[in-house]
Design a protein around this motif. Structure first.
Motif, PDB file in Angstrom:
ATOM      1  N   VAL A   1      15.827  21.646 -30.155  1.00  0.00           N
ATOM      2  CA  VAL A   1      14.682  21.097 -29.432  1.00  0.00           C
ATOM      3  C   VAL A   1      15.158  20.723 -28.032  1.00  0.00           C
ATOM      4  O   VAL A   1      16.254  20.200 -27.866  1.00  0.00           O
ATOM      5  CB  VAL A   1      14.123  19.834 -30.146  1.00  0.00           C
ATOM      6  N   ARG A   2      14.335  21.040 -27.030  1.00  0.00           N
ATOM      7  CA  ARG A   2      14.631  20.507 -25.693  1.00  0.00           C
ATOM      8  C   ARG A   2      13.612  19.417 -25.417  1.00  0.00           C
ATOM      9  O   ARG A   2      12.414  19.631 -25.571  1.00  0.00           O
ATOM     10  CB  ARG A   2      14.533  21.610 -24.634  1.00  0.00           C
ATOM     11  N   ALA A   3      14.121  18.235 -25.063  1.00  0.00           N
ATOM     12  CA  ALA A   3      13.224  17.103 -24.797  1.00  0.00           C
ATOM     13  C   ALA A   3      13.184  16.888 -23.286  1.00  0.00           C
ATOM     14  O   ALA A   3      14.224  16.737 -22.645  1.00  0.00           O
ATOM     15  CB  ALA A   3      13.727  15.856 -25.512  1.00  0.00           C
ATOM     16  N   ASP A   4      11.961  16.887 -22.732  1.00  0.00           N
ATOM     17  CA  ASP A   4      11.771  16.809 -21.273  1.00  0.00           C
ATOM     18  C   ASP A   4      11.236  15.440 -20.882  1.00  0.00           C
ATOM     19  O   ASP A   4      10.158  15.045 -21.323  1.00  0.00           O
ATOM     20  CB  ASP A   4      10.781  17.884 -20.817  1.00  0.00           C
ATOM     21  N   PHE A   5      11.999  14.759 -20.047  1.00  0.00           N
ATOM     22  CA  PHE A   5      11.657  13.386 -19.667  1.00  0.00           C
ATOM     23  C   PHE A   5      11.302  13.271 -18.193  1.00  0.00           C
ATOM     24  O   PHE A   5      11.674  14.117 -17.384  1.00  0.00           O
ATOM     25  CB  PHE A   5      12.865  12.472 -19.912  1.00  0.00           C
ATOM     26  N   PHE A   6      10.628  12.177 -17.867  1.00  0.00           N
ATOM     27  CA  PHE A   6      10.497  11.720 -16.485  1.00  0.00           C
ATOM     28  C   PHE A   6      11.347  10.460 -16.369  1.00  0.00           C
ATOM     29  O   PHE A   6      11.292   9.595 -17.245  1.00  0.00           O
ATOM     30  CB  PHE A   6       9.046  11.358 -16.154  1.00  0.00           C
ATOM     31  N   VAL A   7      12.110  10.369 -15.285  1.00  0.00           N
ATOM     32  CA  VAL A   7      12.874   9.145 -15.026  1.00  0.00           C
ATOM     33  C   VAL A   7      12.541   8.686 -13.609  1.00  0.00           C
ATOM     34  O   VAL A   7      12.762   9.432 -12.647  1.00  0.00           O
ATOM     35  CB  VAL A   7      14.399   9.380 -15.177  1.00  0.00           C
ATOM     36  N   THR A   8      11.972   7.495 -13.478  1.00  0.00           N
ATOM     37  CA  THR A   8      11.555   7.012 -12.158  1.00  0.00           C
ATOM     38  C   THR A   8      12.748   6.427 -11.401  1.00  0.00           C
ATOM     39  O   THR A   8      13.822   6.221 -11.973  1.00  0.00           O
ATOM     40  CB  THR A   8      10.474   5.915 -12.276  1.00  0.00           C
ATOM     41  N   LYS A   9      12.487   6.124 -10.118  1.00  0.00           N
ATOM     42  CA  LYS A   9      13.538   5.559  -9.265  1.00  0.00           C
ATOM     43  C   LYS A   9      14.125   4.289  -9.859  1.00  0.00           C
ATOM     44  O   LYS A   9      15.321   4.042  -9.788  1.00  0.00           O
ATOM     45  CB  LYS A   9      12.944   5.224  -7.891  1.00  0.00           C
TER      46      LYS A   9
ATOM     47  N   LEU B   1       8.916  10.054 -22.023  1.00  0.00           N
ATOM     48  CA  LEU B   1       9.071  11.383 -22.607  1.00  0.00           C
ATOM     49  C   LEU B   1       7.826  12.188 -22.268  1.00  0.00           C
ATOM     50  O   LEU B   1       6.706  11.765 -22.554  1.00  0.00           O
ATOM     51  CB  LEU B   1       9.242  11.278 -24.140  1.00  0.00           C
ATOM     52  N   ASN B   2       8.007  13.343 -21.632  1.00  0.00           N
ATOM     53  CA  ASN B   2       6.857  14.190 -21.300  1.00  0.00           C
ATOM     54  C   ASN B   2       6.498  15.074 -22.484  1.00  0.00           C
ATOM     55  O   ASN B   2       5.369  15.065 -22.956  1.00  0.00           O
ATOM     56  CB  ASN B   2       7.183  15.028 -20.062  1.00  0.00           C
ATOM     57  N   GLU B   3       7.457  15.837 -22.979  1.00  0.00           N
ATOM     58  CA  GLU B   3       7.156  16.745 -24.085  1.00  0.00           C
ATOM     59  C   GLU B   3       8.451  17.238 -24.709  1.00  0.00           C
ATOM     60  O   GLU B   3       9.535  17.040 -24.159  1.00  0.00           O
ATOM     61  CB  GLU B   3       6.358  17.944 -23.582  1.00  0.00           C
ATOM     62  N   ILE B   4       8.303  17.899 -25.862  1.00  0.00           N
ATOM     63  CA  ILE B   4       9.444  18.628 -26.413  1.00  0.00           C
ATOM     64  C   ILE B   4       9.071  20.107 -26.479  1.00  0.00           C
ATOM     65  O   ILE B   4       7.905  20.453 -26.550  1.00  0.00           O
ATOM     66  CB  ILE B   4       9.847  18.142 -27.831  1.00  0.00           C
ATOM     67  N   ASN B   5      10.082  20.937 -26.452  1.00  0.00           N
ATOM     68  CA  ASN B   5       9.897  22.375 -26.632  1.00  0.00           C
ATOM     69  C   ASN B   5      10.734  22.805 -27.822  1.00  0.00           C
ATOM     70  O   ASN B   5      11.934  22.551 -27.859  1.00  0.00           O
ATOM     71  CB  ASN B   5      10.336  23.121 -25.378  1.00  0.00           C
ATOM     72  N   THR B   6      10.073  23.458 -28.788  1.00  0.00           N
ATOM     73  CA  THR B   6      10.787  23.797 -30.021  1.00  0.00           C
ATOM     74  C   THR B   6      11.434  25.179 -29.949  1.00  0.00           C
ATOM     75  O   THR B   6      12.246  25.515 -30.788  1.00  0.00           O
ATOM     76  CB  THR B   6       9.851  23.720 -31.241  1.00  0.00           C
TER      77      THR B   6
END
Ligand SMILES: Nc1ncnc2c1ncn2[C@@H]1O[C@H](COP(=O)(O)OP(=O)(O)O)[C@@H](O)[C@H]1O
Ligand SMILES: [Mg+2]
Length: 370
Positions: A303-311, A317-322
């Motif tokens: 799984v690739r987990a896609d995040f947003f990290v602010t300043k 967590l934005n989404e996962i891709n399976t």
């Protein structure tokens, strides 16, 4: 004895070409003493064509674009050499012994649990996520519920159904504007590759973005847009998954408002920074969330987990891709390479994980004692 590795690629999907490139890379990375590579090309029309076993490295992606044997004459005319036989999907792996299927398919009809369901019914071991994780990971509404349940932070979101929108569009626009701040991102629940996604800065744009997203799905989400870095993590395993180093994506294409379809697949200048520069505490937290997200959908394999990290180091967590991009220059394999697991070894590990999950499943009892 060699393992028969059946590679499913192409597919009825916007990501058809990407999938072909992935299959080419995977086959060329295989140790052909250990694996018999059995390509199965799914055409854009959804026809399954089984090609001959591959015994030497490939030179061109085109060698994987099989033609139906009946069309051989035409293929010759067009100077294409590869021919195959159209098969019924249920014939995949009919020989069964020592066979593992590797679905190298992205998006609907491949990453969403449909192909996984077919492989379950055929009782074949296959690489990657099962039906539940694949389907949940393709649906932004269900996925968000799972993450919320696991206590993983996400951006404020509203979900809508077409039937309600048609009736109460104006009131709903007002409610959304009261609930979340502009800019907003509007997305179909069930696609990938940024298809149907748009950014809205005003109520008028929001309405137009909603109408656009409803062209692709009867369920959509509206999210608060945030100004943040995009950080991705790669998770690998079954019951006890591990997480890679972090990677950062910098979409560079001119005029890109966000990491859209063009930036993903057409721009060569999207920059990947691996490992991403992050405070140790943030990195640990990202790893923990990525693993929780994997376990939350009952992931297997990858799984690739896609995040947003602010300043100020807020994480969402934005989404996962399976079935994340899987060419040697895609984020997921690069993250493992940087974590000490090169591409060919990663593929072998995924095949082992497929067999491990298959064996565990076959130890379960399926009928009542007499
Ligand atoms: N809430 C948001 N705030 C800021 N940018 C966003 C937001 N949602 C999406 N984006 C941008 O749009 C891109 C695509 O959105 P994403 O949800 O990842 O869709 P897909 O499933 O098609 O990859 C993201 O990579 C990011 O650049
Ligand atoms: Mg995305």
């Amino acid at each position: 004895m060699k393992t028969n590795l059946i590679l499913l690629y192409g597919g009825k999907s916007a990501e058809h070409e990407v999938s072909l490139r992935t299959a080419f890379s995977v086959i060329n990375a295989l140790d052909l003493h250990k694996f018999a590579a059995c390509p199965v090309y799914i055409t854009n029309d959804g026809e399954w064509i089984k090609g001959p076993e591959i015994t030497v490295k490939l030179t061109f992606v085109e060698q994987l674009r099989f033609q139906d044997a009946d069309e051989t004459a035409l293929a010759k005319e067009q100077n294409e050499t590869s021919t195959g036989v159209v098969i019924n999907p249920a014939e995949v792996g009919t020989e069964k012994t020592n066979t593992v299927v590797f679905p190298l398919l992205h998006g609907p009809n491949g990453e969403d649990g449909t192909v996984q369901g077919l492989l379950e019914v055929l009782n074949l071991p296959y690489v990657g996520n099962g039906v539940l994780a694949s389907a949940a990971g393709m649906d932004k509404i269900v996925m968000k519920k799972v993450f919320a349940d696991a206590g993983i932070p996400q951006v404020p979101t509203v979900s809508l159904r077409l039937i309600d929108w048609e009736q109460f569009g104006d009131e709903m626009t007002e409610d959304i504007c009261a609930a979340i701040k502009f800019p907003m991102f509007v997305k179909p629940a069930n696609l990938g590759s940024s298809v149907g996604i748009s950014k809205a800065e005003t109520p008028e744009e929001l309405k137009a973005a909603i109408v656009e997203a409803f062209r692709f799905d009867r369920r959509i989400v509206v999210e608060e847009g945030i100004n943040a870095r995009e950080i991705e993590m790669a998770v690998l395993g079954n019951d006890t998954p591990v997480c890679s180093v972090a990677g950062e994506i910098l979409p560079k294409g001119e005029g890109n408002v966000f990491y859209d379809y063009k930036a993903k697949y057409q721009d060569d200048d999207t920059i990947l920074i691996i490992p991403a520069e992050l405070d140790a505490g943030v990195l640990e937290q990202l790893k923990e969330y990525a693993i929780q997200a994997f376990l939350g959908v009952d992931g297997s394999g990858l799984v690739r987990a896609d995040f947003f990290v602010t300043k100020d180091n807020q994480i969402f967590l934005n989404e996962i891709n399976t079935m994340p991009g899987f060419t040697p220059v895609s984020m997921y394999p690069l993250l493992w390479e940087a974590s000490g697991l090169p591409y060919d070894k990663l593929i072998e590990q995924l095949v082992e994980l497929a067999l491990e999950r298959y064996e565990a499943k076959n130890r379960l009892q399926y009928k009542l004692e007499d």
